[in-house]
Design a protein around this motif. Structure first.
Motif, PDB file in Angstrom:
ATOM      1  N   THR A 227     -32.373 -49.059 -31.051  1.00 47.01           N
ATOM      2  CA  THR A 227     -32.300 -47.635 -30.734  1.00 47.01           C
ATOM      3  C   THR A 227     -32.965 -46.874 -31.882  1.00 47.01           C
ATOM      4  N   LEU A 228     -32.927 -45.574 -31.816  1.00 44.71           N
ATOM      5  CA  LEU A 228     -33.611 -44.751 -32.814  1.00 44.71           C
ATOM      6  C   LEU A 228     -33.098 -45.010 -34.229  1.00 44.71           C
ATOM      7  N   ILE A 229     -31.793 -45.205 -34.368  1.00 44.52           N
ATOM      8  CA  ILE A 229     -31.262 -45.419 -35.721  1.00 44.52           C
ATOM      9  C   ILE A 229     -31.782 -46.728 -36.316  1.00 44.52           C
ATOM     10  N   CYS A 230     -32.039 -47.715 -35.459  1.00 43.56           N
ATOM     11  CA  CYS A 230     -32.590 -48.989 -35.939  1.00 43.56           C
ATOM     12  C   CYS A 230     -34.009 -48.793 -36.467  1.00 43.56           C
ATOM     13  N   LEU A 231     -34.822 -48.079 -35.718  1.00 40.06           N
ATOM     14  CA  LEU A 231     -36.201 -47.848 -36.139  1.00 40.06           C
ATOM     15  C   LEU A 231     -36.257 -47.037 -37.426  1.00 40.06           C
ATOM     16  N   ARG A 232     -35.404 -46.042 -37.528  1.00 42.80           N
ATOM     17  CA  ARG A 232     -35.397 -45.223 -38.747  1.00 42.80           C
ATOM     18  C   ARG A 232     -34.969 -46.050 -39.955  1.00 42.80           C
ATOM     19  N   ALA A 233     -34.040 -46.973 -39.734  1.00 37.85           N
ATOM     20  CA  ALA A 233     -33.598 -47.822 -40.839  1.00 37.85           C
ATOM     21  C   ALA A 233     -34.648 -48.868 -41.190  1.00 37.85           C
ATOM     22  N   LEU A 234     -35.259 -49.467 -40.190  1.00 36.00           N
ATOM     23  CA  LEU A 234     -36.259 -50.506 -40.429  1.00 36.00           C
ATOM     24  C   LEU A 234     -37.447 -49.991 -41.225  1.00 36.00           C
ATOM     25  N   TYR A 235     -37.895 -48.765 -40.903  1.00 37.99           N
ATOM     26  CA  TYR A 235     -39.153 -48.279 -41.453  1.00 37.99           C
ATOM     27  C   TYR A 235     -39.006 -47.081 -42.375  1.00 37.99           C
ATOM     28  N   GLY A 236     -37.746 -46.743 -42.707  1.00 39.42           N
ATOM     29  CA  GLY A 236     -37.508 -45.665 -43.660  1.00 39.42           C
ATOM     30  C   GLY A 236     -37.943 -44.304 -43.164  1.00 39.42           C
ATOM     31  N   ILE A 237     -37.733 -44.043 -41.886  1.00 37.18           N
ATOM     32  CA  ILE A 237     -38.187 -42.775 -41.291  1.00 37.18           C
ATOM     33  C   ILE A 237     -37.153 -41.690 -41.551  1.00 37.18           C
TER      34      ILE A 237
END
Length: 636
Positions: A227-237
Motif C-alpha cells: 500500500t502507499l505506506i509501504c512505498l513511502r517506507a521503501l523509497y523514503g518518500i
C-alpha cells in the motif's frame, strides 16, 4: 555516437550529393512472414497504393550529442531544454534530401504534380498503381491474409538507387506488417477484429491473483500487501508538492482500458481521504474517454492501478490522464505522440497507416473528429505501462519512433515505460527462433519495445521478499511476474550506459550463448531502474485485488521523479528531463537501492541474475528519494 539499429539499414544517415544514375541496392528485406499471416495472391497491377516515403531527417547523427548537452550532469547546458520550434527546425530533412527523392520519382516517369511533400517536409506522398510501385522499387506486391480475416498488402523486399537510399528511412507499404490488427471494412463497434494495444490480453498488462479478504495496511505486512505506506517506507518518500502551478505528471492509457471513478473513490477512501471525489485531468486523444461499457480487471485493472497510486503519491498535484484512442479504432504509441507534438502527426514524422489508427474513422462508427495533432502539452514526466515486443515492429519503424522520444527529452520531458512482465521473454511469454521469428517454445530472448529505446527510461520490477520487512533489501520480482530485461536486437549501446553494461558483462558474464541473446556487448541493455511490482492493493470493479506487474513500477517511479521536479521548479530550476545520462553518471552512484538477488526467467532459462551494480533485471536499482532529491537539487 547515434543509437542505430544493429541491422544493416540506411535509416538515419545523411549523404553528400551523388550522381543520379547509381546501382540498385536492397533497402529493406523481411526474413519471414509474421505469425498469423499467410500469402494469398499477387496484387492486382492496376490497384492503387498510397506510397509514403519517409525522408531521412537532418542532424540525426548529432542527436545523442545534442541530447547529452542538455541532459548530462557535467554539461554547462544541463537543463537548458529546447523549444518545440527549435526541435522541428533542427531535424527537418534537408533540401538535398527532398530534391533527391523528388528528382528520382520524376526521372522515373512520375508526373511532378502527383508528388506531394508533407507540411513538415518529412514525408513524400504518392498514389501509385501497383505496377508503378513495383517498377520504382524493383519488387513484387502480394496480398496476405490474417487469421482474423484481415488482408494486407506487402512485399518481401525492395530496392532503391544507391544515391536515393541514403535519403530514405523507409517506404510504406512495403515489408511492414501490422503491429496491431485493426478491424476490416465489414467490422463495427469493439467486437470486430480490433486488437489494439489497449485491448485485454494484448501486449503488456498487470496480473492479479484475485480479490483480498481483508486489507492489512501495516508496514509489518508489506511482504503480503503493498500500500502507499509501504512505498513511502521503501523509497523514503516524504514530500508534499508545492510547485503545483508549474509542475505536471502525465499517465497514458489506451482505450478500452479505463478507470472507474467508483474505484478511485473506494481506494482513496481507504488510503487518501482528501482525494475522494477527485478525478485525473483527462486529455482526450483521438476520441479517448473513460468508457464504462466494458468492465472487469481486463478493462479497468491497468488504469485503476496507475491512477490510484499515481494520484496519491503526488497529491495535491493534479495528474494528467492522456486517454488515447476510441472504442473502435483504438490507438498506437504514435497516435499519442501526434497529440503532444504537432510535428509528428500523420505522415509528418512517424505515423504509418498500416501500424497506427487512422482518424477520422474511415469505416464509420468510430471517432469522426480530426486526428489530434499537437493538441496536448507534454507533461514533465510521462509514464506508460504498455508495450510491444521489439520483434513485432520493423527496425525502421522502431528507430523513427525512438528518435521522437529523444526529441521529447530535448524539450525537457522524462519518458518512462514498463520493461515487461515475462522476464527475458516477450509479452505473452513468446520467444524467438533462430531466424528472429516469434514462436512459443523459442529459445532466443525477446526484448520489449519501447523499453529498449535508449531515449526512454525503462522500469523493471522488484518485490519485498516473503517474510521480509521493508527495511530489508528487495529482490527482483519473482511472484506472478518476472521483471522484463535483457539486450536489444535493434538498438546499439548508448554511451551513457557503456561503462555499466561493460562492468556487468565482465564481472558477471551470463551463462548463455550468442544464439540466445545479443551477446555482442554493444547492444542497449534494459531496464534502467526498478520499483516494487508485487502484491499491490488496488480497487477494481468494487473489490480490492492483489495486482502485480511493471505496470505498477513505472507510475510509482514517475511519481517519485515528479516530486523531484517539484522541488527543482520551486527554486526556479528546470525539470530533470531525460534522466538516463544523469542516473548512470558517477555523481549518482549510490542514489538507488542496489538489487542483488533474484532473476528474470524466460525462454526455457533462468534468465539473467540481479547483481551488484547495473543488471538486465532491475537496472541500477530502486529509487532512494532523499538521495535523488539532494543530488538533483545540487545540479544547475
Amino acid at each position: 555516437m547515434l543509437f542505430l539499429p544493429l541491422v544493416s539499414l540506411a535509416l538515419l544517415s545523411l549523404a553528400s550529393a551523388e550522381p543520379r544514375i547509381s546501382p540498385l541496392i536492397t533497402h529493406e528485406k523481411r526474413s519471414h512472414i509474421p505469425a498469423g499471416w499467410s500469402h494469398t495472391h499477387r496484387h492486382d497491377p492496376v490497384a492503387v497504393l498510397p506510397l509514403r516515403i519517409g525522408l531521412v531527417q537532418s542532424n540525426m547523427d548529432k542527436l545523442e550529442k545534442l541530447l547529452l548537452d542538455v541532459s548530462g550532469p557535467e554539461s554547462a547546458n544541463y537543463g537548458k531544454h529546447w523549444s518545440a520550434g527549435k526541435v522541428s527546425q533542427t531535424f527537418a530533412p534537408s533540401r538535398e534530401t527532398v530534391d533527391t527523392v523528388r528528382d528520382w520519382l520524376t526521372g522515373s516517369g512520375i508526373e511532378a504534380s502527383r508528388v506531394k511533400l508533407s507540411g513538415a517536409r518529412t514525408w513524400i506522398e504518392l498514389n501509385a498503381t501497383v505496377e508503378e510501385a513495383e517498377r520504382l522499387l524493383n519488387t513484387e506486391y502480394h496480398v496476405y491474409s490474417h487469421t482474423t480475416g484481415k488482408e494486407h498488402v506487402a512485399c518481401d523486399s525492395y530496392k532503391l538507387p544507391e544515391h536515393v537510399s541514403k535519403h530514405v528511412d523507409f517506404i510504406l507499404p512495403s515489408i511492414h506488417f501490422d503491429a496491431v490488427i485493426k478491424r476490416d471494412n465489414n467490422s463495427s463497434g469493439s467486437g470486430g477484429t480490433l486488437s489494439n494495444i489497449g485491448q485485454p490480453g494484448v501486449g503488456l498488462k498487470p496480473k492479479t491473483t484475485g480479490t483480498i479478504g481483508s486489507i492489512i495496511n501495516e508496514l509489518e505486512a508489506c511482504d503480503q500487501q503493498i500500500t502507499l505506506i509501504c512505498l513511502r517506507a521503501l523509497y523514503g518518500i516524504v514530500y508534499v508538492p508545492v510547485a503545483t502551478d508549474r509542475n505536471s505528471y502525465g499517465i497514458v492509457e489506451y482505450t478500452p482500458q479505463a478507470y472507474l471513478q467508483t474505484d478511485l473513490n473506494m481506494f482513496f477512501g481507504n488510503f487518501s481521504p482528501n482525494l475522494v471525489g477527485k478525478s485525473p485531468a483527462m486529455v482526450s486523444v483521438d476520441g479517448g474517454y473513460a468508457q464504462t461499457e466494458y468492465t472487469g480487471f481486463g478493462y479497468n485493472g491497468e488504469s485503476d492501478l496507475d491512477l490510484q497510486y499515481g494520484m496519491s503519491l503526488v497529491d495535491p498535484l493534479p495528474v494528467t490522464l492522456y486517454q488515447t484512442g476510441d472504442m473502435v479504432e483504438g490507438a498506437s504509441f504514435n497516435n499519442f505522440l501526434d497529440a503532444i507534438d504537432g510535428s509528428y502527426c500523420t505522415f509528418e514524422g512517424g505515423d504509418d497507416p498500416y501500424y497506427d489508427s487512422t482518424y477520422p474513422d474511415p469505416y464509420g462508427g468510430g471517432y469522426e473528429g480530426p486526428e489530434d495533432c499537437g493538441t496536448a502539452a507534454p507533461a514533465h514526466v510521462i509514464s506508460t505501462s504498455y508495450g510491444y515486443n521489439e520483434a513485432e515492429l520493423s527496425p525502421a519503424y522502431a528507430a523513427r519512433q525512438c528518435a521522437e522520444y529523444a526529441k521529447l527529452g530535448l524539450m525537457g520531458t522524462t519518458v518512462l515505460y514498463s520493461s515487461g512482465d515475462d522476464g527475458v521473454a516477450g509479452n505473452g511469454n513468446v520467444c524467438l527462433d533462430a531466424n528472429g521469428n516469434e514462436v512459443y517454445g523459442g529459445t532466443r530472448f525477446n526484448p520489449t519495445f519501447p523499453g529498449v529505446c535508449p531515449y526512454v527510461t525503462s522500469v523493471g520490477a522488484t518485490q519485498v521478499n516473503p517474510g521480509a520487512s521493508v527495511t530489508e533489501p528487495e529482490s527482483a520480482c519473482m511472484q506472478v511476474i518476472y521483471s522484463g530485461g535483457g539486450f536489444s536486437n535493434y538498438f546499439a549501446l548508448p554511451s551513457y550506459q557503456a561503462a555499466a553494461v561493460e562492468h556487468y558483462l565482465t564481472a558477471y558474464p551470463p551463462a548463455y550463448s550468442a544464439s540466445q541473446y545479443n551477446a555482442t556487448g554493444k547492444a542497449r541493455g534494459f531496464p534502467d531502474v526498478a520499483a516494487n511490482g508485487a502484491n499491490y492493493v488496488v480497487a477494481v470493479d468494487g473489490e480490492f485485488e492483489l495486482v502485480y506487474g511493471t505496470s505498477a513500477s513505472s507510475p510509482v517511479t514517475g511519481s517519485i521523479l515528479t516530486l523531484v521536479n517539484d522541488a527543482r521548479l520551486a527554486i526556479g530550476k528546470s525539470p530533470i528531463g531525460f534522466i538516463n545520462p544523469t542516473i548512470y553518471s558517477p555523481a549518482f552512484a549510490g542514489a538507488f537501492h542496489d538489487i542483488t538477488t533474484g532473476s528474470n526467467p524466460g525462454c526455457g532459462t533462468n534468465g539473467f541474475n540481479a547483481t551488484p551494480g547495473w543488471d538486465p533485471v532491475t537496472g541500477l536499482g530502486t529509487p532512494n528519494f532523499p538521495q535523488l532529491l539532494a543530488r538533483w537539487l545540487a545540479l544547475p
